[in-house]
Design a protein around this motif. Structure first.
Motif, PDB file in Angstrom:
ATOM      1  N   TRP A 149       0.815  -1.217   0.000  1.00 11.36           N
ATOM      2  CA  TRP A 149       0.000   0.000   0.000  1.00 11.36           C
ATOM      3  C   TRP A 149       0.856   1.278   0.000  1.00 11.36           C
ATOM      4  CZ3 TRP A 149      -3.575   2.958  -1.350  1.00 11.36           C
ATOM      5  CH2 TRP A 149      -3.808   4.174  -0.693  1.00 11.36           C
ATOM      6  N   GLU A 150       1.914   1.275   0.782  1.00 10.68           N
ATOM      7  CA  GLU A 150       2.732   2.490   0.860  1.00 10.68           C
ATOM      8  C   GLU A 150       3.360   2.856  -0.480  1.00 10.68           C
ATOM      9  OE1 GLU A 150       5.273   3.921   4.163  1.00 10.68           O
ATOM     10  OE2 GLU A 150       5.022   1.854   4.848  1.00 10.68           O
ATOM     11  N   GLU A 151       3.767   1.850  -1.229  1.00 14.24           N
ATOM     12  CA  GLU A 151       4.332   2.114  -2.558  1.00 14.24           C
ATOM     13  C   GLU A 151       3.265   2.730  -3.459  1.00 14.24           C
ATOM     14  OE1 GLU A 151       6.638  -1.296  -4.218  1.00 14.24           O
ATOM     15  OE2 GLU A 151       6.098  -2.280  -2.347  1.00 14.24           O
ATOM     16  N   VAL A 152       2.065   2.161  -3.388  1.00 15.78           N
ATOM     17  CA  VAL A 152       0.959   2.671  -4.193  1.00 15.78           C
ATOM     18  C   VAL A 152       0.674   4.126  -3.836  1.00 15.78           C
ATOM     19  CG1 VAL A 152      -1.502   2.399  -4.703  1.00 15.78           C
ATOM     20  CG2 VAL A 152      -0.070   0.370  -4.375  1.00 15.78           C
ATOM     21  N   ALA A 153       0.626   4.400  -2.548  1.00 14.91           N
ATOM     22  CA  ALA A 153       0.252   5.738  -2.099  1.00 14.91           C
ATOM     23  C   ALA A 153       1.294   6.784  -2.519  1.00 14.91           C
ATOM     24  CB  ALA A 153       0.061   5.739  -0.581  1.00 14.91           C
ATOM     25  N   TYR A 154       2.561   6.503  -2.293  1.00 11.65           N
ATOM     26  CA  TYR A 154       3.599   7.462  -2.679  1.00 11.65           C
ATOM     27  C   TYR A 154       3.596   7.699  -4.176  1.00 11.65           C
ATOM     28  CZ  TYR A 154       5.930   7.877   1.821  1.00 11.65           C
ATOM     29  OH  TYR A 154       6.230   8.173   3.120  1.00 11.65           O
ATOM     30  N   SER A 155       3.404   6.626  -4.903  1.00 10.04           N
ATOM     31  CA  SER A 155       3.473   6.743  -6.335  1.00 10.04           C
ATOM     32  C   SER A 155       2.282   7.539  -6.891  1.00 10.04           C
ATOM     33  CB  SER A 155       3.590   5.313  -6.862  1.00 10.04           C
ATOM     34  OG  SER A 155       3.272   5.237  -8.156  1.00 10.04           O
ATOM     35  N   TRP A 156       1.104   7.366  -6.288  1.00  8.72           N
ATOM     36  CA  TRP A 156      -0.035   8.201  -6.689  1.00  8.72           C
ATOM     37  C   TRP A 156       0.200   9.664  -6.341  1.00  8.72           C
ATOM     38  CZ3 TRP A 156      -2.899   7.386 -10.466  1.00  8.72           C
ATOM     39  CH2 TRP A 156      -3.559   6.171 -10.709  1.00  8.72           C
ATOM     40  N   ALA A 157       0.751   9.907  -5.175  1.00 12.74           N
ATOM     41  CA  ALA A 157       0.976  11.297  -4.768  1.00 12.74           C
ATOM     42  C   ALA A 157       1.868  11.994  -5.797  1.00 12.74           C
ATOM     43  CB  ALA A 157       1.614  11.344  -3.382  1.00 12.74           C
ATOM     44  N   PHE A 158       2.848  11.263  -6.300  1.00 14.02           N
ATOM     45  CA  PHE A 158       3.770  11.805  -7.300  1.00 14.02           C
ATOM     46  C   PHE A 158       3.049  12.060  -8.628  1.00 14.02           C
ATOM     47  CE2 PHE A 158       6.957  10.969 -10.667  1.00 14.02           C
ATOM     48  CZ  PHE A 158       7.885  11.955 -10.352  1.00 14.02           C
ATOM     49  N   VAL A 159       2.294  11.059  -9.067  1.00 11.96           N
ATOM     50  CA  VAL A 159       1.618  11.137 -10.362  1.00 11.96           C
ATOM     51  C   VAL A 159       0.458  12.151 -10.356  1.00 11.96           C
ATOM     52  CG1 VAL A 159       0.072   9.757 -11.824  1.00 11.96           C
ATOM     53  CG2 VAL A 159       2.337   8.888 -11.234  1.00 11.96           C
ATOM     54  N   ASP A 160      -0.220  12.254  -9.221  1.00 11.02           N
ATOM     55  CA  ASP A 160      -1.353  13.196  -9.136  1.00 11.02           C
ATOM     56  C   ASP A 160      -0.943  14.629  -9.477  1.00 11.02           C
ATOM     57  OD1 ASP A 160      -3.143  11.259  -8.506  1.00 11.02           O
ATOM     58  OD2 ASP A 160      -3.426  11.832  -6.406  1.00 11.02           O
ATOM     59  N   LYS A 161       0.260  15.016  -9.043  1.00  8.99           N
ATOM     60  CA  LYS A 161       0.724  16.387  -9.320  1.00  8.99           C
ATOM     61  C   LYS A 161       0.855  16.608 -10.823  1.00  8.99           C
ATOM     62  CE  LYS A 161       1.593  17.681  -5.025  1.00  8.99           C
ATOM     63  NZ  LYS A 161       0.392  18.234  -4.390  1.00  8.99           N
ATOM     64  N   ILE A 162       1.286  15.579 -11.510  1.00  7.24           N
ATOM     65  CA  ILE A 162       1.461  15.705 -12.961  1.00  7.24           C
ATOM     66  C   ILE A 162       0.095  15.768 -13.641  1.00  7.24           C
ATOM     67  CG2 ILE A 162       2.513  14.669 -15.012  1.00  7.24           C
ATOM     68  CD1 ILE A 162       4.332  13.089 -12.986  1.00  7.24           C
ATOM     69  N   SER A 163      -0.810  14.874 -13.244  1.00  5.65           N
ATOM     70  CA  SER A 163      -2.121  14.930 -13.903  1.00  5.65           C
ATOM     71  C   SER A 163      -2.867  16.212 -13.584  1.00  5.65           C
ATOM     72  CB  SER A 163      -2.984  13.692 -13.648  1.00  5.65           C
ATOM     73  OG  SER A 163      -2.751  13.135 -12.426  1.00  5.65           O
ATOM     74  N   GLU A 164      -2.689  16.736 -12.378  1.00  2.00           N
ATOM     75  CA  GLU A 164      -3.329  18.022 -12.062  1.00  2.00           C
ATOM     76  C   GLU A 164      -2.839  19.129 -12.995  1.00  2.00           C
ATOM     77  OE1 GLU A 164      -2.712  18.881  -7.868  1.00  2.00           O
ATOM     78  OE2 GLU A 164      -3.799  17.008  -7.443  1.00  2.00           O
ATOM     79  N   ALA A 165      -1.544  19.175 -13.193  1.00  2.00           N
ATOM     80  CA  ALA A 165      -0.983  20.216 -14.056  1.00  2.00           C
ATOM     81  C   ALA A 165      -1.508  20.059 -15.489  1.00  2.00           C
ATOM     82  CB  ALA A 165       0.540  20.156 -14.039  1.00  2.00           C
ATOM     83  N   TRP A 166      -1.626  18.822 -15.933  1.00  2.00           N
ATOM     84  CA  TRP A 166      -2.047  18.581 -17.312  1.00  2.00           C
ATOM     85  C   TRP A 166      -3.547  18.793 -17.513  1.00  2.00           C
ATOM     86  CZ3 TRP A 166       1.247  13.609 -18.720  1.00  2.00           C
ATOM     87  CH2 TRP A 166       2.561  14.037 -18.930  1.00  2.00           C
ATOM     88  N   LYS A 167      -4.303  18.478 -16.476  1.00  2.00           N
ATOM     89  CA  LYS A 167      -5.753  18.620 -16.574  1.00  2.00           C
ATOM     90  C   LYS A 167      -6.129  20.061 -16.880  1.00  2.00           C
ATOM     91  CE  LYS A 167      -8.205  18.469 -12.887  1.00  2.00           C
ATOM     92  NZ  LYS A 167      -8.280  17.983 -11.506  1.00  2.00           N
TER      93      LYS A 167
END
Ligand code: NAD
Length: 488
Positions: A436-454
């Motif tokens: 779970w921790e790997e999933v969570a950190y990795s989403w936190a990282f990716v979310d910033k990118i998708s927010e910028a692109w959205k």
């Protein structure tokens, strides 16, 4: 102590994944005598008799592996239950059936629940398994869950809460099928079992690492799903980030699940977060236009079925990932992945730094840097690029390649990814599943990118089908004075 006795319940047993991967993988384990007592209950919506289901299992094994003589015995372990995932009475029927099969086959109350269904059902099924008593067993209970695990950090947290109300973290096996690939598992052996690599595996000797995972296929029939996902969520958040973690992690104290996972988590914690306008300095997105692949003209993404004519979904992503820790400060991990590219290939190129001074010249150019190439698919192997004297020459050096191909005698019957993952799960080894921790950190990282692109419409399509992606992906490296090593 390994106990390979288990009742395996596959939710989504009439689906594509079950037929193409799960049944053939189970057959392989069976034919290698790796299963002790076992039975499978296939669960899906439509009505089927056991015989019809067994026939479909038989056909899927034959189409994957050809005709086999012990198929009758294999398929006799398969049962079917028509099921409505939202209805408690369905689960209660299933529980009674499972208890009966458990008795008949003496399966010691060991249960694996494999969710091979659309992700919106993962949470509700987990909750029902508990509330309707299916997890109330005297043996072990394990939940195997397919991707995607949420579509951002918020939804992943919500899903995790639902799952964790029914299963402990150590009972949850989150599939990342890249972790089933032979050469991905080999990364840690290449690194930690060789005196010639680990001492050099840091920012003093490595210039950069490049990970490419390219497909020639387009979105095919998955347009509806892909429109909600894109390359960032479908490939980067999980598979690419997992490869980064395996390449970057510190040597674990021991090769245990907990030690390895905690080293991977430490890599995620050291990721340099990029957000807002800065995202464009680190990441590039692309969407394929028309083009030619294998001499066939193919349509642009926006003309694929179930895809919006003005879709803003990326089918390609390239990026520069920085890991701000002592070992990796200053060393970019460049990643790129996409559909409709020039080749189907997954490769890692580790580029070592140039030596302090070049004494030798090839006839017309400077010395090549040393490269370690890890071929993940379709070829499996490693290639080490060295410089050596050109035979007969005077002071000329030329590049030579030492190659190991993971084919032939050493790799006869290399098990398929899903076979290894199923085997791991039955043995209770969660090392090659994501915590779970790997999933969570990795989403936190990716979310910033998708927010910028959205928030900014992209100029799509921006790469031709059959190419290696948009020119911005090349420029990403050029501005660092580097280029992508060819992977074809
Ligand atoms: P699919 O659409 O082919 O199969 C879905 C299955 O779910 C079918 O058996 C269907 O009967 C069942 N189902 C759907 N709605 C139901 C309901 N309301 N009640 C009961 N059963 C219901 O999907 P798939 O391609 O097999 O994918 C399954 C999962 O595996 C997804 O999470 C997908 O992301 C993941 N996955 C698939 C592949 C692949 O190669 N197909 C690869 C990686 C991950």
């Amino acid at each position: 102590e390994q106990n390979m006795t288990s009742l395996i319940m596959i939710f989504g047993a009439t689906g594509d994944l079950a037929k193409r991967k799960l049944f053939p993988s189970l057959y392989r384990l069976f034919s290698k005598n790796k299963l002790d007592k076992f039975a499978v209950i296939g669960v899906a919506r439509r009505t089927l008799t056991n015989e019809e289901f067994q026939q479909s299992v038989r056909e899927s094994v034959v189409s994957a592996l050809g005709n086999k003589d012990n198929l009758d015995e294999f398929v006799s372990h398969f049962y079917y239950q028509s099921h409505d995932v939202a209805d408690s009475s369905s689960y209660i029927t299933l529980r009674k059936f499972a208890d009966k099969i458990d008795d008949n086959y003496q399966l010691e109350g060991n249960r694996i629940f494999y969710l091979a269904m659309a992700p919106e059902f993962f949470g509700p099924i987990a909750l029902h398994l508990k509330s309707d008593g299916l997890t109330d067993v005297k043996g072990y209970k394990r939940l195997v869950i397919e991707k995607p695990f949420g579509h951002d950090l918020e939804s992943a947290k919500e899903l995790n809460k639902q799952i964790r109300s029914a299963f402990l973290e150590k009972e949850v096996y989150r599939i990342d099928h890249y972790l089933g690939k032979e050469m991905v598992r080999n990364i840690e052996v290449i690194r930690f079992a060789n005196a010639i690599f680990e001492p050099l595996w840091n920012n003093r000797y490595i210039s950069n690492i490049q990970i490419t995972s390219s497909e020639t296929l387009g979105v095919e029939e998955r347009g509806r799903y892909y429109e909600t996902s894109g390359a960032l969520r479908d490939m980067l958040q999980n598979h690419m980030m997992q490869m980064v973690a395996l390449l970057a992690m510190e040597p674990p104290i021991k090769l245990t699940t907990d030690e390895i996972r905690s080293e991977k988590v430490r890599v995620f914690r050291a990721l340099r977060m990029v957000e807002g306008d800065d995202v464009n300095n680190y990441f590039v997105r692309g969407q394929y236009g028309e083009g030619t692949i294998d001499e066939k003209q193919v349509p642009k993404y926006r003309d694929e079925i179930m895809v919006d004519k003005e879709s803003n979904t990326e089918t390609f992503v390239a990026g520069k990932i920085m890991i701000d820790n002592f070992r990796w400060a200053g060393v970019p991990f460049y990643i790129r992945t996409g559909k409709r590219m020039a080749a189907k290939s997954t490769k890692i190129v580790v580029q070592f730094k140039d030596i302090p001074m070049n004494l030798y010249y090839q006839t017309d150019k400077l010395l090549n840097p040393n490269l370690l190439v890890i071929h993940i698919q379709p070829e499996e192997g490693i290639t080490l690029h060295l410089n050596a004297k050109k035979a007969g020459g005077h002071l000329d050096a030329q590049e030579v390649k030492l190659s190991f191909a993971n084919t032939g005698v050493h790799a006869m019957n290399t098990p398929e990814g899903y076979e290894k993952l199923l085997y791991d799960c039955m043995r209770g080894d969660a090392t090659n599943f994501t915590h779970w921790e790997e999933v969570a950190y990795s989403w936190a990282f990716v979310d910033k990118i998708s927010e910028a692109w959205k928030n900014a419409k992209a100029d799509f399509p921006n790469y031709e089908a059959g190419s290696m992606g948009p020119k911005e992906a090349d420029e990403l490296l050029e501005k660092d004075g580097r280029f992508w090593w060819p992977v074809t």
